[in-house]
Design a protein around this motif. Sequence first.
Motif, PDB file in Angstrom:
ATOM      1  N   VAL A   1     -38.241  21.749  74.964  1.00 52.30           N
ATOM      2  CA  VAL A   1     -38.260  23.021  74.467  1.00 52.30           C
ATOM      3  C   VAL A   1     -38.325  23.016  72.866  1.00 52.30           C
ATOM      4  O   VAL A   1     -37.779  22.094  72.119  1.00 52.30           O
ATOM      5  N   ASP A   2     -39.404  24.148  72.352  1.00 41.54           N
ATOM      6  CA  ASP A   2     -39.854  24.147  71.092  1.00 41.54           C
ATOM      7  C   ASP A   2     -38.844  25.192  70.301  1.00 41.54           C
ATOM      8  O   ASP A   2     -38.167  25.961  70.857  1.00 41.54           O
ATOM      9  N   TYR A   3     -38.438  24.307  69.120  1.00 44.12           N
ATOM     10  CA  TYR A   3     -37.464  25.106  68.077  1.00 44.12           C
ATOM     11  C   TYR A   3     -38.155  25.236  66.727  1.00 44.12           C
ATOM     12  O   TYR A   3     -38.897  24.229  66.319  1.00 44.12           O
ATOM     13  N   ASP A   4     -37.792  26.156  66.151  1.00 45.50           N
ATOM     14  CA  ASP A   4     -38.602  26.400  64.780  1.00 45.50           C
ATOM     15  C   ASP A   4     -37.270  25.224  63.840  1.00 45.50           C
ATOM     16  O   ASP A   4     -36.361  25.488  63.865  1.00 45.50           O
ATOM     17  N   PHE A   5     -37.673  24.410  63.091  1.00 44.45           N
ATOM     18  CA  PHE A   5     -37.130  23.643  62.072  1.00 44.45           C
ATOM     19  C   PHE A   5     -37.479  23.729  60.836  1.00 44.45           C
ATOM     20  O   PHE A   5     -38.573  23.485  60.253  1.00 44.45           O
ATOM     21  N   GLN A   6     -36.615  24.782  60.403  1.00 45.16           N
ATOM     22  CA  GLN A   6     -36.972  25.133  58.731  1.00 45.16           C
ATOM     23  C   GLN A   6     -36.862  24.300  57.588  1.00 45.16           C
ATOM     24  O   GLN A   6     -36.227  23.154  57.791  1.00 45.16           O
ATOM     25  N   PRO A   7     -37.502  24.490  56.547  1.00 38.03           N
ATOM     26  CA  PRO A   7     -37.348  23.702  55.228  1.00 38.03           C
ATOM     27  C   PRO A   7     -36.008  23.408  54.969  1.00 38.03           C
ATOM     28  O   PRO A   7     -35.162  24.216  55.149  1.00 38.03           O
ATOM     29  N   ASN A   8     -35.678  22.335  54.285  1.00 36.96           N
ATOM     30  CA  ASN A   8     -34.422  21.819  54.119  1.00 36.96           C
ATOM     31  C   ASN A   8     -33.263  22.253  54.954  1.00 36.96           C
ATOM     32  O   ASN A   8     -32.381  23.022  54.579  1.00 36.96           O
ATOM     33  N   THR A   9     -33.449  21.873  56.184  1.00 34.89           N
ATOM     34  CA  THR A   9     -32.574  22.129  57.293  1.00 34.89           C
ATOM     35  C   THR A   9     -31.945  20.800  57.789  1.00 34.89           C
ATOM     36  O   THR A   9     -32.975  19.808  57.905  1.00 34.89           O
ATOM     37  N   VAL A  10     -31.082  20.642  58.370  1.00 27.83           N
ATOM     38  CA  VAL A  10     -30.313  19.218  58.921  1.00 27.83           C
ATOM     39  C   VAL A  10     -30.219  19.678  60.347  1.00 27.83           C
ATOM     40  O   VAL A  10     -29.559  20.917  60.884  1.00 27.83           O
ATOM     41  N   LEU A  11     -30.495  18.620  61.346  1.00 31.16           N
ATOM     42  CA  LEU A  11     -30.348  18.825  62.688  1.00 31.16           C
ATOM     43  C   LEU A  11     -29.646  17.686  63.241  1.00 31.16           C
ATOM     44  O   LEU A  11     -30.305  16.509  63.217  1.00 31.16           O
ATOM     45  N   PRO A  12     -28.620  17.897  63.744  1.00 31.18           N
ATOM     46  CA  PRO A  12     -28.164  16.705  64.539  1.00 31.18           C
ATOM     47  C   PRO A  12     -28.292  16.613  66.009  1.00 31.18           C
ATOM     48  O   PRO A  12     -28.218  17.876  66.594  1.00 31.18           O
ATOM     49  N   LEU A  13     -28.608  15.615  66.478  1.00 33.80           N
ATOM     50  CA  LEU A  13     -29.416  15.385  67.870  1.00 33.80           C
ATOM     51  C   LEU A  13     -28.306  14.394  68.554  1.00 33.80           C
ATOM     52  O   LEU A  13     -27.791  13.050  68.122  1.00 33.80           O
ATOM     53  N   MET A  14     -28.143  14.578  69.966  1.00 32.10           N
ATOM     54  CA  MET A  14     -27.337  13.772  70.687  1.00 32.10           C
ATOM     55  C   MET A  14     -27.958  12.589  71.246  1.00 32.10           C
ATOM     56  O   MET A  14     -29.117  12.392  71.306  1.00 32.10           O
ATOM     57  N   VAL A  15     -27.009  11.811  71.756  1.00 26.99           N
ATOM     58  CA  VAL A  15     -27.834  10.395  72.245  1.00 26.99           C
ATOM     59  C   VAL A  15     -28.831  10.684  73.446  1.00 26.99           C
ATOM     60  O   VAL A  15     -29.764   9.950  73.480  1.00 26.99           O
ATOM     61  N   ASN A  16     -28.401  11.724  74.254  1.00 28.68           N
ATOM     62  CA  ASN A  16     -29.117  11.730  75.479  1.00 28.68           C
ATOM     63  C   ASN A  16     -30.375  12.735  75.400  1.00 28.68           C
ATOM     64  O   ASN A  16     -30.820  13.439  76.305  1.00 28.68           O
ATOM     65  N   GLN A  17     -30.664  13.301  74.156  1.00 26.98           N
ATOM     66  CA  GLN A  17     -31.688  14.048  73.712  1.00 26.98           C
ATOM     67  C   GLN A  17     -32.967  13.483  73.580  1.00 26.98           C
ATOM     68  O   GLN A  17     -33.066  12.388  72.741  1.00 26.98           O
ATOM     69  N   SER A  18     -34.016  13.992  74.232  1.00 21.89           N
ATOM     70  CA  SER A  18     -35.539  13.358  73.928  1.00 21.89           C
ATOM     71  C   SER A  18     -36.026  14.436  72.909  1.00 21.89           C
ATOM     72  O   SER A  18     -35.767  15.465  72.916  1.00 21.89           O
ATOM     73  N   PHE A  19     -36.590  13.748  71.834  1.00 22.14           N
ATOM     74  CA  PHE A  19     -37.424  14.842  70.860  1.00 22.14           C
ATOM     75  C   PHE A  19     -38.291  14.267  70.169  1.00 22.14           C
ATOM     76  O   PHE A  19     -38.557  13.318  69.989  1.00 22.14           O
ATOM     77  N   ARG A  20     -39.181  15.061  69.690  1.00 27.65           N
ATOM     78  CA  ARG A  20     -40.205  14.722  68.672  1.00 27.65           C
ATOM     79  C   ARG A  20     -40.688  16.014  67.730  1.00 27.65           C
ATOM     80  O   ARG A  20     -40.268  17.044  67.842  1.00 27.65           O
ATOM     81  N   PHE A  21     -41.259  15.387  66.607  1.00 29.35           N
ATOM     82  CA  PHE A  21     -41.409  16.625  65.433  1.00 29.35           C
ATOM     83  C   PHE A  21     -42.893  16.835  65.307  1.00 29.35           C
ATOM     84  O   PHE A  21     -43.789  16.054  65.592  1.00 29.35           O
ATOM     85  N   GLU A  22     -43.246  17.900  65.047  1.00 27.30           N
ATOM     86  CA  GLU A  22     -44.797  18.255  64.478  1.00 27.30           C
ATOM     87  C   GLU A  22     -45.250  17.526  63.445  1.00 27.30           C
ATOM     88  O   GLU A  22     -46.400  17.135  63.411  1.00 27.30           O
ATOM     89  N   ARG A  23     -44.265  17.332  62.523  1.00 19.83           N
ATOM     90  CA  ARG A  23     -44.648  16.482  61.065  1.00 19.83           C
ATOM     91  C   ARG A  23     -43.580  15.383  60.968  1.00 19.83           C
ATOM     92  O   ARG A  23     -42.849  15.568  59.993  1.00 19.83           O
ATOM     93  N   PRO A  24     -43.353  14.357  61.841  1.00 19.63           N
ATOM     94  CA  PRO A  24     -42.423  13.501  61.302  1.00 19.63           C
ATOM     95  C   PRO A  24     -42.390  12.667  60.080  1.00 19.63           C
ATOM     96  O   PRO A  24     -41.440  12.320  59.687  1.00 19.63           O
ATOM     97  N   GLU A  25     -43.542  12.808  59.321  1.00 21.79           N
ATOM     98  CA  GLU A  25     -43.486  12.189  58.132  1.00 21.79           C
ATOM     99  C   GLU A  25     -42.633  13.121  57.180  1.00 21.79           C
ATOM    100  O   GLU A  25     -42.245  12.451  55.916  1.00 21.79           O
TER     101      GLU A  25
END
Length: 287
Positions: free
Chosen positions: A54-78
């Motif tokens: 599921v795609d979400y907007d990840f805004q600038p200077n925002t922190v995101l907590p993620l659970m153990v059982n979540q799979s994720f990837r970022f548009e720009r991981p760098e």
Amino acid sequence: MKLSATEQSTGGDLLLLINEKHFDRMFFTRDRQHKYLTIAWNRGEKQTVTIDEVDYDFQPNTVLPLMVNQSFRFERPEDIVAWQFNRDFYCIVDHDEEVSCVGFLFYGSSDQVFVTLDEAMQFKLQRLLDIFIEEFETADNIQIDMLRMLLKRLIIIVTRLAKAHSGPREVLADEKFGTIRKFNLLVENNYREHHTVAYYAQQLNKSPKTLSNLFALYNHKTPLQVIQERLIIEAKRLLYYTDKSAKEITYELGFDDAAYFSNFFKKHTSFSPTDFRNNKVLVAEGK
């Protein structure tokens, strides 16, 4: 850059990732053995984060907590700074409930939490990051203790912000926040076996009506919606990431009848389990 520290006596791991071009997590396959909680900070421009497809907007200077059982990837991981740690590194220590691995940050809401940083908090987090890097590079007999204290400080900072930004609602007493957190934790641990609000209300020594009123006051989903959405999330994960049949998933999620599960899934997603898997479609609520 990837920095890591391991506590040999417990197997506890702490990782710090900065400017990593290939940072992601696949819980059901590659990363299943690494049970890491993640705190991710987007220091770049707005980008897309995909969580359980599921795609979400990840805004600038925002922190995101993620659970153990979540799979994720970022548009720009760098552009991401991420702290990852397992329960053996942090949670075996007797931390206060509010800032533990089962605290508000990870179980305070059934929705995905995004915490915005103002300029002052950006500066504070950057200063903390610099200290983290310094400690990772200081290999001595108190390194693990220092890193654990820094991690607790990070969790406290983000938890305070998450609570402050929990929405335009009246501030609830800690006891009421605690009940919601405990409900979410109970659901996480028992959703496969127990699908009714009555079970969780009993575990919390509350009536179902009291729980419903509390969630309404919090401007939250209903308790039943939380349970059902957790079941749907897991069903989607199993259909997307595994080869388990719809019948196997039916029983794994505590349903007695495959036809009933299929109807339940279709009611909440508009797809039958088979069509969902064939189309590889995940529909986020509100999209």
